[in-house]
Scaffold this active site. Structure first.
Site, PDB file in Angstrom:
ATOM      1  N   ARG A  35       1.222  14.850  12.943  1.00  0.00           N
ATOM      2  CA  ARG A  35       2.033  14.298  11.713  1.00  0.00           C
ATOM      3  C   ARG A  35       2.328  15.572  10.923  1.00  0.00           C
ATOM      4  O   ARG A  35       1.651  15.729   9.971  1.00  0.00           O
ATOM      5  CB  ARG A  35       1.223  13.427  11.150  1.00  0.00           C
ATOM      6  CG  ARG A  35       0.909  11.994  11.926  1.00  0.00           C
ATOM      7  CD  ARG A  35      -0.032  11.141  11.109  1.00  0.00           C
ATOM      8  NE  ARG A  35       0.771  10.459  10.135  1.00  0.00           N
ATOM      9  CZ  ARG A  35       0.278   9.384   9.480  1.00  0.00           C
ATOM     10  NH1 ARG A  35      -0.870   8.926   9.819  1.00  0.00           N
ATOM     11  NH2 ARG A  35       0.958   8.848   8.431  1.00  0.00           N
ATOM     12  N   ASP A  84       4.890  -0.007  12.091  1.00  0.00           N
ATOM     13  CA  ASP A  84       3.699  -0.369  11.636  1.00  0.00           C
ATOM     14  C   ASP A  84       3.286  -1.848  11.762  1.00  0.00           C
ATOM     15  O   ASP A  84       2.365  -2.419  11.790  1.00  0.00           O
ATOM     16  CB  ASP A  84       3.285  -0.315  10.048  1.00  0.00           C
ATOM     17  CG  ASP A  84       3.237   1.149   9.548  1.00  0.00           C
ATOM     18  OD1 ASP A  84       3.194   2.237  10.394  1.00  0.00           O
ATOM     19  OD2 ASP A  84       3.507   1.499   8.287  1.00  0.00           O
ATOM     20  N   LYS A 121       0.759  -1.276   0.103  1.00  0.00           N
ATOM     21  CA  LYS A 121       0.165  -0.203  -0.067  1.00  0.00           C
ATOM     22  C   LYS A 121       1.000   1.348  -0.067  1.00  0.00           C
ATOM     23  O   LYS A 121       0.649   2.368  -0.768  1.00  0.00           O
ATOM     24  CB  LYS A 121      -0.871  -0.137   1.183  1.00  0.00           C
ATOM     25  CG  LYS A 121      -1.716   1.136   1.473  1.00  0.00           C
ATOM     26  CD  LYS A 121      -2.485   1.389   2.720  1.00  0.00           C
ATOM     27  CE  LYS A 121      -1.567   1.356   4.066  1.00  0.00           C
ATOM     28  NZ  LYS A 121      -1.380   2.827   4.480  1.00  0.00           N
ATOM     29  N   ASN A 122       1.721   1.262   0.878  1.00  0.00           N
ATOM     30  CA  ASN A 122       2.553   2.412   1.027  1.00  0.00           C
ATOM     31  C   ASN A 122       3.481   2.785  -0.132  1.00  0.00           C
ATOM     32  O   ASN A 122       3.911   4.028  -0.405  1.00  0.00           O
ATOM     33  CB  ASN A 122       3.334   2.596   2.294  1.00  0.00           C
ATOM     34  CG  ASN A 122       2.264   2.627   3.687  1.00  0.00           C
ATOM     35  OD1 ASN A 122       1.204   3.043   3.314  1.00  0.00           O
ATOM     36  ND2 ASN A 122       2.811   2.462   4.733  1.00  0.00           N
ATOM     37  N   CYS A 182      -3.468  12.424  12.703  1.00  0.00           N
ATOM     38  CA  CYS A 182      -4.026  11.317  12.789  1.00  0.00           C
ATOM     39  C   CYS A 182      -4.197  10.597  14.179  1.00  0.00           C
ATOM     40  O   CYS A 182      -3.296  11.278  14.946  1.00  0.00           O
ATOM     41  CB  CYS A 182      -3.572  10.327  11.614  1.00  0.00           C
ATOM     42  SG  CYS A 182      -3.659   8.603  12.027  1.00  0.00           S
ATOM     43  N   ARG A 190      -8.729  -0.107   4.990  1.00  0.00           N
ATOM     44  CA  ARG A 190      -7.768   0.822   4.370  1.00  0.00           C
ATOM     45  C   ARG A 190      -6.590   0.363   3.922  1.00  0.00           C
ATOM     46  O   ARG A 190      -5.839   0.862   3.037  1.00  0.00           O
ATOM     47  CB  ARG A 190      -7.411   2.213   5.464  1.00  0.00           C
ATOM     48  CG  ARG A 190      -8.363   2.971   5.964  1.00  0.00           C
ATOM     49  CD  ARG A 190      -8.133   3.946   7.001  1.00  0.00           C
ATOM     50  NE  ARG A 190      -7.587   4.938   6.245  1.00  0.00           N
ATOM     51  CZ  ARG A 190      -7.308   6.170   6.451  1.00  0.00           C
ATOM     52  NH1 ARG A 190      -7.958   6.655   7.735  1.00  0.00           N
ATOM     53  NH2 ARG A 190      -6.599   7.166   5.625  1.00  0.00           N
TER      54      ARG A 190
END
Ligand code: EPZ
Length: 432
Positions: free
Chosen positions: A122, A305, A22-23, A117, A397
């Site tokens: 951030r 993460d 994803k990133n 967030c 997500r």
């Protein structure tokens, strides 16, 4: 709103295929609009963050053709606006990559200021510092970041802290700048290398991605390309923790074992057996895991993460573990949920002390964010009995078909509408 109903207590076993990162894909999709030629991106994860960025790209006029769930064709020739709406930034922070991409291509971009967030404040000061160093004027007005420049010029930039987002955003802005850009103290995550490889496949001249210093020689234009995203290191790590927590035997296909080294090393340290092949990894854990000290660090350190997922594994370890979070200041929110399951965890500042319990018990919990949501799912799958996890939109997500993949490993998990009490009752009756 949907929720998971989970009956835990089984050892999970089988094979699971890991999707695209994803990133990495978020940076790649932003980069794809920097040419007027057609770009094809393959191995795209079909998750809501990616779909939100594709919507944002469409909204500024790019042609977005979804060939199938994992392939998209993008053409930036029809872009008619350099303004990215607040709605998209709200849906997904990584819309800010369009700032670097649009500034790099058109010399101007306006993107709504990304808010904080749930994992900590951030800031994006390093992104802005980079754009300014390249000669852009950057003004924040009415919650919009407006960047403009006649011609971007290469520059020597030293980041004050290692930032994934700033590294990617500055790289995007610099690929077509005049002359050479040197960015020092950059992030080295596999997704940084993937975005750089993608841009190079479009004709960019980026060297050093994956080291502390990235050197970019500006090129006049970028051209079309077909590119496949790397596998998602965090999705893979999540299933590795699942195998360890449920004393299971799971083979992950479509992974790059090198990217998983920090996770593999920690799981081996606490007692899992890990067998690596070229593009697959098998994780077997038969006994109660041992305790450990975990410190999150930038790559190649242990990823932040993966912090909630490893904490869940250690919640049932034999002994006391220490987890030190060094990237985000507020990433232990999920601990309150885990305590509902009987986990014994105290948090002092950026450190959690975990007193491992032989078993967790089922509970009703809320997913506070993406990775914590996945971690709480693992916790529920480990506990004997029926747990409920709400707010699973967070999980969607970043994890594609998470419940389906878990069921393929033998998990009893069902996604139901939170308001649909009949479905909830039916599932409970079926599994009890
Ligand atoms: C990326 O966020 C990831 N998101 C995050 O993953 C991940 O946790 C993070 O990198 C660290 O690996 C995406 O790639 C979309 P950073 P990013 O800039 O780029 C500070 C997930 O679960 N900082 O590397 O926003 C910042 O406050 C998500 O998939 C500044 O001070 O992270 C943080 O403490 C969650 N100023 C640290 O640097 C800046 O200008 C690292 O942030 C930028 C960052």
């Amino acid at each position: 709103m949907n929720q998971y109903i989970i009956k835990g207590g089984k050892s999970l076993a089988g094979e699971v295929t890991i999707g695209g990162a994803k990133n990495a894909a978020l940076g790649i999709l932003a980069g794809a609009i920097m040419t007027d030629d057609e770009v094809t991106i393959e191995n795209l994860p079909d998750v809501s963050d990616i779909n939100a960025l594709l919507e944002a790209i469409k909204a500024i006029g790019a042609k977005v053709d979804r060939i199938d769930a994992h392939t998209v064709k993008i053409s930036g020739a029809s872009i008619h606006s350099t303004v990215v709406d607040y709605d998209y930034i709200q849906k997904i922070r990584a819309s800010y990559y369009l700032l670097g991409a649009l500034l790099g291509k058109y010399g101007k971009a306006s993107v709504a200021m990304p808010g904080g967030c749930k994992i900590g404040s951030r800031p994006i000061d390093q992104h802005i510092k980079g754009f300014k160093a390249l000669g852009a004027k950057v003004v924040t007005e009415n919650s919009m970041i407006n960047a403009s420049v006649n011609n971007l010029r290469g520059s020597h930039i030293f980041l004050d802290m290692v930032s994934v987002g700033a590294t990617i955003n500055i790289m995007l802005a610099a690929v077509m700048a005049q002359g050479q850009t040197i960015i020092e103290n950059v992030a080295k995550e596999p997704h940084i290398v993937d975005v750089a490889n993608f841009l190079n496949s479009m004709g960019a001249n980026i060297k050093g991605a994956g080291t502390d210093v990235i050197r970019i020689r500006g090129v006049e234009r970028l051209h079309g390309s077909t590119y496949s995203c790397i596998p998602d290191q965090i999705e893979a790590g999540t299933f590795m923790c699942l195998a360890t927590a449920t004393k299971g035997d799971i083979t992950l296909k479509n992974v790059i074992p090198k990217h998983l080294e920090a996770i593999t090393a920690k799981l081996v340290e606490i007692g899992a057996d890990i067998i690596e092949n070229d593009d697959s990894v098998r994780v077997v854990c038969k006994d109660r895991p041992g305790s450990a000290i975990v410190k999150t660090r930038v790559y190649p350190g242990f990823p932040t993460d993966m912090q909630p997922q490893i904490t869940v594994v250690l919640a049932t370890a034999d002994g006391v573990s220490t987890i030190n979070e060094n990237i985000w200041e507020d990433r232990f929110k999920y601990v309150a949920e885990l305590r509902k399951m009987g986990a014994v965890i105290t948090v002092e500042g950026s450190t959690a002390f975990v007193e491992g319990q032989p078993k967790l018990s089922p509970a009703v919990m809320e997913a506070p964010d993406l990775r914590a949501g996945a971690a709480l799912t693992i916790a529920a799958l480990q506990a004997d009995g029926v747990s409920i996890l709400t707010d699973i939109e967070y999980i969607e997500r970043g994890y594609e078909k998470f419940d389906e993949k878990l069921r393929s490993l033998g998990a009893e998990i069902m996604k139901v509408d939170s308001e649909d009490y009949k479905a909830v009752q039916k599932f409970k009756l079926e599994i009890v």
